[in-house]
Design a protein around this motif. Structure first.
Motif, PDB file in Angstrom:
ATOM      1  N   CYS A  95      -8.537   1.066   4.143  1.00  0.00           N
ATOM      2  CA  CYS A  95      -8.102   0.603   2.821  1.00  0.00           C
ATOM      3  C   CYS A  95      -7.768  -0.886   2.834  1.00  0.00           C
ATOM      4  CB  CYS A  95      -6.911   1.431   2.351  1.00  0.00           C
ATOM      5  SG  CYS A  95      -7.344   3.137   1.918  1.00  0.00           S
ATOM      6  N   TYR A 107       0.851  -1.195   0.000  1.00  0.00           N
ATOM      7  CA  TYR A 107       0.000   0.000   0.000  1.00  0.00           C
ATOM      8  C   TYR A 107       0.884   1.242   0.000  1.00  0.00           C
ATOM      9  CZ  TYR A 107      -3.797  -3.130   1.370  1.00  0.00           C
ATOM     10  OH  TYR A 107      -4.730  -4.141   1.399  1.00  0.00           O
ATOM     11  N   LEU A 135     -11.358   1.943  -4.457  1.00  0.00           N
ATOM     12  CA  LEU A 135     -12.234   1.410  -3.424  1.00  0.00           C
ATOM     13  C   LEU A 135     -13.367   2.364  -3.072  1.00  0.00           C
ATOM     14  CD1 LEU A 135      -9.393   0.232  -0.985  1.00  0.00           C
ATOM     15  CD2 LEU A 135     -10.673  -1.232  -2.575  1.00  0.00           C
ATOM     16  N   THR A 178      -9.963  -3.681   0.740  1.00  0.00           N
ATOM     17  CA  THR A 178      -9.222  -4.487  -0.232  1.00  0.00           C
ATOM     18  C   THR A 178      -9.399  -5.970   0.037  1.00  0.00           C
ATOM     19  OG1 THR A 178      -7.564  -2.749  -0.526  1.00  0.00           O
ATOM     20  CG2 THR A 178      -6.923  -4.975  -1.161  1.00  0.00           C
TER      21      THR A 178
END
Length: 206
Positions: free
Chosen positions: A77, A29, A110, A81
């Motif tokens: 996040c 990330y 997202l 994911t």
């Protein structure tokens, strides 16, 4: 950076932007960060322990998830994911943090499944399959307990909450308090001074 900055609704710190990189569950990330937001210089050690030691949701996970105190969005996040069938609600009092979470979710494609808002703007009827949080322990014991008392009751009956708390900033006392309030609490891990707690509804007496 003082604690007051990232607890502020609209932080006064200049908007000094940067990026941080980290890996969770074999994925890399890169997220945008900025001054005036919690742990803008690196992935917070407590967050890192939580994401490493807690049981992340997966493709089979459904429903709504909640990230309390989302900051710039690392937990949000990762959840969105790892669990593509869920909707993740990301809440923070800090408007700059919310903007960064929205930006990072959009960058990772997202945004359609991430709902970023101030705490008071979460729809009242939503129950959460999972709640995740590295809560702001520096606000004090009373405020931390009020935060838990507000959001944990919104777990679905079979839901689970994953919390990471600094041992020296009330981790053990929060554990004790949650048990006193009727929650079932398991200490899943203790690493680098942090406690990872798994919280579920206490089973009804038979």
């Amino acid at each position: 950076m003082t604690a007051e900055h990232y607890f502020s609704t609209d932080p006064d710190a200049p908007m000094r932007r940067n990026e941080i990189e980290f890996s969770v569950a074999g994925r890399d990330y890169r997220l945008a960060v900025a001054a005036g937001v919690f742990s803008a210089g690196r992935l917070d050690p407590g967050t890192a322990v939580l994401l490493r030691k807690a049981a992340l949701p997966g493709p089979a996970t459904t429903g709504a998830l909640l990230d309390i105190g989302c900051g710039y969005g690392p937990i949000t996040c990762v959840l969105a994911t790892e669990a593509p069938a869920t909707t993740v609600y990301a809440i923070d009092v800090n408007s700059r943090a919310r903007d960064l979470t929205s930006e990072n979710a959009a960058t990772l494609k997202l945004a359609g499944r991430v709902r970023v808002s101030a705490p008071d703007d979460v729809p009242t009827g939503v129950e959460f399959a999972q709640i995740w949080s590295n809560p702001p322990t520096h606000v004090g014991k009373a405020e931390l307990r009020a935060l838990m008392a507000r959001w944990l009751p919104r777990l679905a009956p079979d839901g689970v909450a994953w919390l990471v708390i600094n041992r020296n900033l009330g981790g053990d006392s929060l554990h004790t308090w949650l048990v006193e309030k009727g929650w079932r609490v398991e200490r899943i891990a203790s690493q680098k001074g942090f406690r990872v707690l798994r919280v579920t509804a206490k089973p009804a007496a038979i």
